[in-house]
Design a protein around this motif. Structure first.
Motif, PDB file in Angstrom:
ATOM      1  N   LYS A  15       0.841  -1.199   0.000  1.00  0.00           N
ATOM      2  CA  LYS A  15       0.000   0.000   0.000  1.00  0.00           C
ATOM      3  C   LYS A  15       0.879   1.252   0.000  1.00  0.00           C
ATOM      4  O   LYS A  15       0.632   2.202  -0.751  1.00  0.00           O
ATOM      5  CB  LYS A  15      -0.902  -0.012   1.238  1.00  0.00           C
ATOM      6  CG  LYS A  15      -1.813   1.182   1.372  1.00  0.00           C
ATOM      7  CD  LYS A  15      -3.072   1.003   0.591  1.00  0.00           C
ATOM      8  CE  LYS A  15      -4.084   2.071   0.930  1.00  0.00           C
ATOM      9  NZ  LYS A  15      -5.333   1.919   0.191  1.00  0.00           N
ATOM     10  N   LYS A  16       1.928   1.255   0.804  1.00  0.00           N
ATOM     11  CA  LYS A  16       2.833   2.399   0.866  1.00  0.00           C
ATOM     12  C   LYS A  16       3.575   2.589  -0.453  1.00  0.00           C
ATOM     13  O   LYS A  16       3.769   3.715  -0.901  1.00  0.00           O
ATOM     14  CB  LYS A  16       3.832   2.222   2.019  1.00  0.00           C
ATOM     15  CG  LYS A  16       3.223   2.452   3.393  1.00  0.00           C
ATOM     16  CD  LYS A  16       4.280   2.359   4.488  1.00  0.00           C
ATOM     17  CE  LYS A  16       3.667   2.632   5.852  1.00  0.00           C
ATOM     18  NZ  LYS A  16       4.669   2.534   6.944  1.00  0.00           N
ATOM     19  N   ARG A  17       3.996   1.486  -1.068  1.00  0.00           N
ATOM     20  CA  ARG A  17       4.687   1.590  -2.359  1.00  0.00           C
ATOM     21  C   ARG A  17       3.759   2.156  -3.431  1.00  0.00           C
ATOM     22  O   ARG A  17       4.171   2.969  -4.261  1.00  0.00           O
ATOM     23  CB  ARG A  17       5.223   0.216  -2.786  1.00  0.00           C
ATOM     24  CG  ARG A  17       6.446  -0.245  -2.004  1.00  0.00           C
ATOM     25  CD  ARG A  17       7.174  -1.362  -2.712  1.00  0.00           C
ATOM     26  NE  ARG A  17       6.406  -2.579  -2.767  1.00  0.00           N
ATOM     27  CZ  ARG A  17       6.432  -3.536  -1.840  1.00  0.00           C
ATOM     28  NH1 ARG A  17       7.207  -3.397  -0.772  1.00  0.00           N
ATOM     29  NH2 ARG A  17       5.708  -4.625  -1.986  1.00  0.00           N
ATOM     30  N   GLN A  18       2.510   1.709  -3.405  1.00  0.00           N
ATOM     31  CA  GLN A  18       1.521   2.213  -4.365  1.00  0.00           C
ATOM     32  C   GLN A  18       1.297   3.710  -4.167  1.00  0.00           C
ATOM     33  O   GLN A  18       1.234   4.478  -5.125  1.00  0.00           O
ATOM     34  CB  GLN A  18       0.209   1.434  -4.205  1.00  0.00           C
ATOM     35  CG  GLN A  18      -0.974   2.015  -4.960  1.00  0.00           C
ATOM     36  CD  GLN A  18      -1.867   2.846  -4.056  1.00  0.00           C
ATOM     37  OE1 GLN A  18      -2.216   2.431  -2.955  1.00  0.00           O
ATOM     38  NE2 GLN A  18      -2.239   4.019  -4.503  1.00  0.00           N
ATOM     39  N   GLN A  19       1.183   4.138  -2.901  1.00  0.00           N
ATOM     40  CA  GLN A  19       0.974   5.557  -2.602  1.00  0.00           C
ATOM     41  C   GLN A  19       2.194   6.383  -2.992  1.00  0.00           C
ATOM     42  O   GLN A  19       2.056   7.477  -3.550  1.00  0.00           O
ATOM     43  CB  GLN A  19       0.665   5.739  -1.116  1.00  0.00           C
ATOM     44  CG  GLN A  19      -0.696   5.196  -0.705  1.00  0.00           C
ATOM     45  CD  GLN A  19      -0.932   5.266   0.789  1.00  0.00           C
ATOM     46  OE1 GLN A  19       0.003   5.163   1.591  1.00  0.00           O
ATOM     47  NE2 GLN A  19      -2.183   5.442   1.186  1.00  0.00           N
ATOM     48  N   PHE A  20       3.383   5.866  -2.720  1.00  0.00           N
ATOM     49  CA  PHE A  20       4.620   6.570  -3.083  1.00  0.00           C
ATOM     50  C   PHE A  20       4.709   6.746  -4.592  1.00  0.00           C
ATOM     51  O   PHE A  20       5.083   7.820  -5.083  1.00  0.00           O
ATOM     52  CB  PHE A  20       5.843   5.803  -2.567  1.00  0.00           C
ATOM     53  CG  PHE A  20       7.149   6.423  -2.958  1.00  0.00           C
ATOM     54  CD1 PHE A  20       7.652   7.511  -2.268  1.00  0.00           C
ATOM     55  CD2 PHE A  20       7.874   5.935  -4.044  1.00  0.00           C
ATOM     56  CE1 PHE A  20       8.855   8.101  -2.637  1.00  0.00           C
ATOM     57  CE2 PHE A  20       9.072   6.509  -4.421  1.00  0.00           C
ATOM     58  CZ  PHE A  20       9.571   7.597  -3.712  1.00  0.00           C
ATOM     59  N   HIS A  21       4.349   5.701  -5.326  1.00  0.00           N
ATOM     60  CA  HIS A  21       4.381   5.772  -6.793  1.00  0.00           C
ATOM     61  C   HIS A  21       3.428   6.843  -7.302  1.00  0.00           C
ATOM     62  O   HIS A  21       3.790   7.654  -8.156  1.00  0.00           O
ATOM     63  CB  HIS A  21       4.010   4.417  -7.388  1.00  0.00           C
ATOM     64  CG  HIS A  21       4.001   4.386  -8.875  1.00  0.00           C
ATOM     65  ND1 HIS A  21       2.890   4.724  -9.625  1.00  0.00           N
ATOM     66  CD2 HIS A  21       4.973   4.071  -9.785  1.00  0.00           C
ATOM     67  CE1 HIS A  21       3.174   4.612 -10.908  1.00  0.00           C
ATOM     68  NE2 HIS A  21       4.420   4.216 -11.037  1.00  0.00           N
ATOM     69  N   ALA A  22       2.201   6.868  -6.767  1.00  0.00           N
ATOM     70  CA  ALA A  22       1.202   7.850  -7.207  1.00  0.00           C
ATOM     71  C   ALA A  22       1.662   9.274  -6.911  1.00  0.00           C
ATOM     72  O   ALA A  22       1.564  10.171  -7.759  1.00  0.00           O
ATOM     73  CB  ALA A  22      -0.136   7.574  -6.515  1.00  0.00           C
ATOM     74  N   ILE A  23       2.190   9.490  -5.715  1.00  0.00           N
ATOM     75  CA  ILE A  23       2.668  10.827  -5.327  1.00  0.00           C
ATOM     76  C   ILE A  23       3.849  11.237  -6.197  1.00  0.00           C
ATOM     77  O   ILE A  23       3.938  12.382  -6.654  1.00  0.00           O
ATOM     78  CB  ILE A  23       3.058  10.846  -3.833  1.00  0.00           C
ATOM     79  CG1 ILE A  23       1.806  10.672  -2.967  1.00  0.00           C
ATOM     80  CG2 ILE A  23       3.774  12.145  -3.474  1.00  0.00           C
ATOM     81  CD1 ILE A  23       2.096  10.465  -1.492  1.00  0.00           C
ATOM     82  N   ALA A  24       4.774  10.301  -6.439  1.00  0.00           N
ATOM     83  CA  ALA A  24       5.964  10.605  -7.239  1.00  0.00           C
ATOM     84  C   ALA A  24       5.590  11.007  -8.659  1.00  0.00           C
ATOM     85  O   ALA A  24       6.148  11.963  -9.213  1.00  0.00           O
ATOM     86  CB  ALA A  24       6.898   9.394  -7.261  1.00  0.00           C
TER      87      ALA A  24
END
Length: 201
Positions: A15-24
Motif C-alpha cells: 500500500k505504501k509503495r503504491q501511494q509513493f508511486h502515485a505521489i511521485a
C-alpha cells in the motif's frame, strides 16, 4: 461482496509503495509543468521541436495505455504477434501509470465493481461506498485523488493469465527501466536537436 474483498492484497508495505508511486508521478509531472512555466517567464518558450517531442511522447505512452494496457491486455479485444504485445506493454509502462499486471488487475476490478462499493475510481462514490455529491469532487476523485489511497488489487487473481506469460512477466519486472527510457528518449532528442544541430526546427 465478502468474497470480492479477498481479491485485494492487504499489505501495508505494498500500500505504501503504491501511494509513493502515485505521489511521485504527480509531483514529477507538476515539477515539469512548473519548470516550463518558469522558463517561459524568462523568455525560453517551447518551440516546434519541444512540441513535436511532447506530441510524439504523448502518443507513444497514450497508445501504450489505450491500445495495449486497456484494449489488448485488460479486455483482450484483439490478438497480435508477441513482439507487438511486448512493444505495447513497454509503451504502456512509459506512461508511468503502474506495471502491466497492476494496471490490468486494477482495471478489471474497476469493471467488476463499476460504480459500486469497491470500485477504485468511480465518479459517484468512494471505494468504501461513500457517495460523492459535489461535481468538482467527483472529477477530482475519479481522475486523481483515487490513485493515492485505493486498495491494492491482487494481480494473482485478476491478471493470472498475464502472469503466466513469461515474456510479459519480464516486461512487468523491468517497469522502472521502461519509465526511465520513456523519460530519457525525449531528453536525448531535445539535446540532439538543440546542441548537435543535426535537426533545425
Amino acid at each position: 461482496l465478502g468474497d470480492v474483498y479477498k481479491r485485494q492484497v492487504n499489505s501495508p508495505a505494498m500500500k505504501k509503495r503504491q501511494q509513493f508511486h502515485a505521489i511521485a508521478v504527480v509531483l514529477l509531472s507538476g515539477i515539469g509543468v512548473l519548470l516550463a512555466i518558469i522558463l517561459a517567464f524568462y523568455g525560453y518558450y517551447p518551440g516546434y521541436a519541444e512540441m513535436i517531442i511532447l506530441l510524439v511522447s504523448f502518443c507513444v505512452a497514450g497508445l501504450g495505455v489505450a491500445v495495449g494496457y486497456h484494449r489488448l491486455f485488460t479486455h483482450q479485444s484483439f490478438k497480435c504477434h508477441k513482439s507487438i504485445e511486448v512493444i505495447l506493454a513497454i509503451m504502456g509502462s512509459m506512461a508511468m501509470q503502474g506495471t502491466l499486471m497492476f494496471w490490468v488487475a486494477l482495471h478489471r476490478r474497476h469493471h467488476e465493481l463499476s460504480d459500486k462499493k469497491g470500485d477504485p475510481h468511480s465518479p459517484y462514490l468512494m471505494e468504501n461506498g461513500e457517495p460523492i455529491n459535489n461535481p468538482i469532487r467527483r472529477v477530482w476523485h475519479s481522475y486523481i485523488a483515487w490513485s493515492f489511497n485505493h486498495a491494492v488489487p491482487n494481480s494473482a487473481f485478476y491478471a493470472r493469465d498475464l502472469m503466466k506469460d513469461r515474456m510479459l512477466a519480464k516486461v512487468n519486472t523491468f517497469y522502472f527501466i521502461w519509465v526511465f527510457i520513456g523519460l530519457l528518449i525525449p531528453t536525448v532528442a531535445g539535446y540532439i536537436i538543440h546542441n548537435l544541430s543535426l535537426i533545425h526546427i
